[in-house]
Scaffold this motif. Sequence first.
Motif, PDB file in Angstrom:
ATOM      1  N   GLY A  55       0.799  -1.229   0.000  1.00  0.00           N
ATOM      2  CA  GLY A  55       0.000   0.000   0.000  1.00  0.00           C
ATOM      3  C   GLY A  55       0.818   1.259   0.000  1.00  0.00           C
ATOM      4  N   SER A  56       2.071   1.161  -0.442  1.00  0.00           N
ATOM      5  CA  SER A  56       2.890   2.377  -0.540  1.00  0.00           C
ATOM      6  C   SER A  56       2.247   3.330  -1.530  1.00  0.00           C
ATOM      7  CB  SER A  56       4.301   2.026  -1.004  1.00  0.00           C
ATOM      8  OG  SER A  56       4.960   1.239  -0.050  1.00  0.00           O
ATOM      9  N   THR A  57       2.406   4.615  -1.271  1.00  0.00           N
ATOM     10  CA  THR A  57       1.796   5.632  -2.130  1.00  0.00           C
ATOM     11  C   THR A  57       2.860   6.485  -2.791  1.00  0.00           C
ATOM     12  OG1 THR A  57       1.552   7.123  -0.232  1.00  0.00           O
ATOM     13  CG2 THR A  57      -0.319   5.701  -0.760  1.00  0.00           C
ATOM     14  N   TYR A  58       2.538   6.931  -3.984  1.00  0.00           N
ATOM     15  CA  TYR A  58       3.476   7.699  -4.803  1.00  0.00           C
ATOM     16  C   TYR A  58       2.699   8.830  -5.470  1.00  0.00           C
ATOM     17  CZ  TYR A  58       5.947   3.256  -4.303  1.00  0.00           C
ATOM     18  OH  TYR A  58       6.529   2.132  -3.789  1.00  0.00           O
ATOM     19  N   TYR A  59       3.390   9.949  -5.653  1.00  0.00           N
ATOM     20  CA  TYR A  59       2.726  11.131  -6.208  1.00  0.00           C
ATOM     21  C   TYR A  59       3.618  11.838  -7.219  1.00  0.00           C
ATOM     22  CZ  TYR A  59      -0.285  10.484  -2.168  1.00  0.00           C
ATOM     23  OH  TYR A  59      -1.140   9.955  -1.234  1.00  0.00           O
ATOM     24  N   ALA A  60       2.983  12.419  -8.226  1.00  0.00           N
ATOM     25  CA  ALA A  60       3.696  13.324  -9.121  1.00  0.00           C
ATOM     26  C   ALA A  60       4.073  14.591  -8.343  1.00  0.00           C
ATOM     27  CB  ALA A  60       2.816  13.679 -10.311  1.00  0.00           C
ATOM     28  N   ASP A  61       5.170  15.191  -8.705  1.00  0.00           N
ATOM     29  CA  ASP A  61       5.620  16.384  -8.000  1.00  0.00           C
ATOM     30  C   ASP A  61       4.580  17.496  -8.037  1.00  0.00           C
ATOM     31  OD1 ASP A  61       9.145  16.132  -8.974  1.00  0.00           O
ATOM     32  OD2 ASP A  61       8.012  15.194  -7.351  1.00  0.00           O
ATOM     33  N   SER A  62       3.821  17.549  -9.115  1.00  0.00           N
ATOM     34  CA  SER A  62       2.848  18.629  -9.293  1.00  0.00           C
ATOM     35  C   SER A  62       1.684  18.552  -8.314  1.00  0.00           C
ATOM     36  CB  SER A  62       2.310  18.623 -10.724  1.00  0.00           C
ATOM     37  OG  SER A  62       1.703  17.383 -11.026  1.00  0.00           O
ATOM     38  N   VAL A  63       1.480  17.390  -7.678  1.00  0.00           N
ATOM     39  CA  VAL A  63       0.337  17.237  -6.766  1.00  0.00           C
ATOM     40  C   VAL A  63       0.764  16.867  -5.359  1.00  0.00           C
ATOM     41  CG1 VAL A  63      -1.091  16.525  -8.726  1.00  0.00           C
ATOM     42  CG2 VAL A  63      -0.115  14.774  -7.204  1.00  0.00           C
ATOM     43  N   LYS A  64       2.042  16.633  -5.154  1.00  0.00           N
ATOM     44  CA  LYS A  64       2.527  16.203  -3.846  1.00  0.00           C
ATOM     45  C   LYS A  64       2.180  17.239  -2.789  1.00  0.00           C
ATOM     46  CE  LYS A  64       6.244  13.914  -4.379  1.00  0.00           C
ATOM     47  NZ  LYS A  64       7.655  13.549  -4.629  1.00  0.00           N
ATOM     48  N   GLY A  65       1.648  16.763  -1.685  1.00  0.00           N
ATOM     49  CA  GLY A  65       1.243  17.652  -0.605  1.00  0.00           C
ATOM     50  C   GLY A  65      -0.179  18.166  -0.722  1.00  0.00           C
ATOM     51  N   ARG A  66      -0.794  17.985  -1.894  1.00  0.00           N
ATOM     52  CA  ARG A  66      -2.173  18.442  -2.095  1.00  0.00           C
ATOM     53  C   ARG A  66      -3.137  17.278  -2.315  1.00  0.00           C
ATOM     54  NH1 ARG A  66      -3.443  21.307  -6.499  1.00  0.00           N
ATOM     55  NH2 ARG A  66      -1.806  20.405  -7.801  1.00  0.00           N
ATOM     56  N   PHE A  67      -2.670  16.204  -2.914  1.00  0.00           N
ATOM     57  CA  PHE A  67      -3.505  15.050  -3.222  1.00  0.00           C
ATOM     58  C   PHE A  67      -3.109  13.886  -2.306  1.00  0.00           C
ATOM     59  CE2 PHE A  67      -4.460  15.994  -8.021  1.00  0.00           C
ATOM     60  CZ  PHE A  67      -4.871  17.273  -7.670  1.00  0.00           C
ATOM     61  N   THR A  68      -4.098  13.073  -1.957  1.00  0.00           N
ATOM     62  CA  THR A  68      -3.845  11.889  -1.138  1.00  0.00           C
ATOM     63  C   THR A  68      -4.605  10.700  -1.720  1.00  0.00           C
ATOM     64  OG1 THR A  68      -3.610  13.254   0.849  1.00  0.00           O
ATOM     65  CG2 THR A  68      -3.964  10.888   1.164  1.00  0.00           C
ATOM     66  N   ILE A  69      -3.890   9.626  -1.987  1.00  0.00           N
ATOM     67  CA  ILE A  69      -4.513   8.403  -2.488  1.00  0.00           C
ATOM     68  C   ILE A  69      -4.677   7.425  -1.329  1.00  0.00           C
ATOM     69  CG2 ILE A  69      -2.333   7.279  -3.147  1.00  0.00           C
ATOM     70  CD1 ILE A  69      -3.797   6.200  -5.651  1.00  0.00           C
ATOM     71  N   SER A  70      -5.800   6.715  -1.325  1.00  0.00           N
ATOM     72  CA  SER A  70      -6.038   5.733  -0.274  1.00  0.00           C
ATOM     73  C   SER A  70      -6.884   4.608  -0.829  1.00  0.00           C
ATOM     74  CB  SER A  70      -6.719   6.386   0.932  1.00  0.00           C
ATOM     75  OG  SER A  70      -7.985   6.907   0.568  1.00  0.00           O
ATOM     76  N   ARG A  71      -6.966   3.534  -0.066  1.00  0.00           N
ATOM     77  CA  ARG A  71      -7.659   2.328  -0.546  1.00  0.00           C
ATOM     78  C   ARG A  71      -8.507   1.765   0.580  1.00  0.00           C
ATOM     79  NH1 ARG A  71      -3.366  -1.564  -2.581  1.00  0.00           N
ATOM     80  NH2 ARG A  71      -3.086  -2.029  -0.356  1.00  0.00           N
ATOM     81  N   ASP A  72      -9.742   1.391   0.258  1.00  0.00           N
ATOM     82  CA  ASP A  72     -10.630   0.693   1.185  1.00  0.00           C
ATOM     83  C   ASP A  72     -10.884  -0.687   0.597  1.00  0.00           C
ATOM     84  OD1 ASP A  72     -12.784  -0.363   2.623  1.00  0.00           O
ATOM     85  OD2 ASP A  72     -13.641   1.612   2.998  1.00  0.00           O
ATOM     86  N   ASN A  73     -10.171  -1.676   1.094  1.00  0.00           N
ATOM     87  CA  ASN A  73     -10.282  -3.015   0.523  1.00  0.00           C
ATOM     88  C   ASN A  73     -11.686  -3.601   0.697  1.00  0.00           C
ATOM     89  OD1 ASN A  73      -7.628  -3.109  -0.394  1.00  0.00           O
ATOM     90  ND2 ASN A  73      -6.875  -3.852   1.580  1.00  0.00           N
ATOM     91  N   ALA A  74     -12.324  -3.301   1.809  1.00  0.00           N
ATOM     92  CA  ALA A  74     -13.662  -3.845   2.069  1.00  0.00           C
ATOM     93  C   ALA A  74     -14.673  -3.351   1.038  1.00  0.00           C
ATOM     94  CB  ALA A  74     -14.109  -3.472   3.470  1.00  0.00           C
ATOM     95  N   LYS A  75     -14.454  -2.130   0.547  1.00  0.00           N
ATOM     96  CA  LYS A  75     -15.363  -1.550  -0.449  1.00  0.00           C
ATOM     97  C   LYS A  75     -14.806  -1.676  -1.863  1.00  0.00           C
ATOM     98  CE  LYS A  75     -17.463   1.823   2.683  1.00  0.00           C
ATOM     99  NZ  LYS A  75     -17.769   3.252   2.931  1.00  0.00           N
ATOM    100  N   SER A  76     -13.631  -2.264  -2.006  1.00  0.00           N
ATOM    101  CA  SER A  76     -12.975  -2.380  -3.320  1.00  0.00           C
ATOM    102  C   SER A  76     -12.934  -1.028  -4.025  1.00  0.00           C
ATOM    103  CB  SER A  76     -13.696  -3.415  -4.194  1.00  0.00           C
ATOM    104  OG  SER A  76     -13.491  -4.707  -3.691  1.00  0.00           O
ATOM    105  N   THR A  77     -12.547  -0.036  -3.281  1.00  0.00           N
ATOM    106  CA  THR A  77     -12.557   1.333  -3.804  1.00  0.00           C
ATOM    107  C   THR A  77     -11.250   2.036  -3.450  1.00  0.00           C
ATOM    108  OG1 THR A  77     -14.960   1.480  -3.609  1.00  0.00           O
ATOM    109  CG2 THR A  77     -13.769   3.551  -3.786  1.00  0.00           C
ATOM    110  N   VAL A  78     -10.740   2.768  -4.424  1.00  0.00           N
ATOM    111  CA  VAL A  78      -9.586   3.630  -4.212  1.00  0.00           C
ATOM    112  C   VAL A  78     -10.058   5.074  -4.315  1.00  0.00           C
ATOM    113  CG1 VAL A  78      -7.392   4.389  -5.192  1.00  0.00           C
ATOM    114  CG2 VAL A  78      -7.888   1.961  -4.981  1.00  0.00           C
ATOM    115  N   TYR A  79      -9.548   5.901  -3.422  1.00  0.00           N
ATOM    116  CA  TYR A  79      -9.946   7.308  -3.386  1.00  0.00           C
ATOM    117  C   TYR A  79      -8.758   8.200  -3.731  1.00  0.00           C
ATOM    118  CZ  TYR A  79     -13.757   5.301  -0.684  1.00  0.00           C
ATOM    119  OH  TYR A  79     -14.823   4.538  -0.274  1.00  0.00           O
ATOM    120  N   LEU A  80      -9.071   9.335  -4.287  1.00  0.00           N
ATOM    121  CA  LEU A  80      -8.071  10.382  -4.470  1.00  0.00           C
ATOM    122  C   LEU A  80      -8.661  11.670  -3.898  1.00  0.00           C
ATOM    123  CD1 LEU A  80      -5.235  10.955  -5.681  1.00  0.00           C
ATOM    124  CD2 LEU A  80      -6.433  11.889  -7.683  1.00  0.00           C
ATOM    125  N   GLN A  81      -8.165  12.049  -2.737  1.00  0.00           N
ATOM    126  CA  GLN A  81      -8.573  13.306  -2.129  1.00  0.00           C
ATOM    127  C   GLN A  81      -7.732  14.414  -2.754  1.00  0.00           C
ATOM    128  OE1 GLN A  81     -11.015  13.890   0.252  1.00  0.00           O
ATOM    129  NE2 GLN A  81     -10.593  16.072  -0.056  1.00  0.00           N
TER     130      GLN A  81
END
Length: 125
Positions: A55-81
Amino acid sequence: VQLQACGGGLVQPGGSLRLSCAASASPLDYYAISWFRQAPGKEREWVSCISSSDGSTYYADSVKGRFTISRDNAKSTVYLQVNSLKPEDTAVYFCAADRNVIVGQMATPNQYDYWGQGTLVTVSS
């Protein structure tokens, strides 16, 4: 694997949205999931990735610090805040998945076999 992206919309600069990518795959953590975006007249750009293994996360420099990716396995859903949005963040956002993504190549679209249909984010006052 089918992916369904949603959550886009019109937002003012500085605003926030939460994008969702619902996947038919289970368990979801067998797959690396990335978000890409494509602005009008521009090439598809990688934004963020959450790895399949730890579950390591990686970001483009242009969005680092502003966007957050996460995963809810129970819902089979990935989010991008997406926070602190800027007009240059305006694009169609796509989620993509694959079981065999090489970390050093996660930003390459052809690493992914499965794609969602995209959701439009418009940042404008």
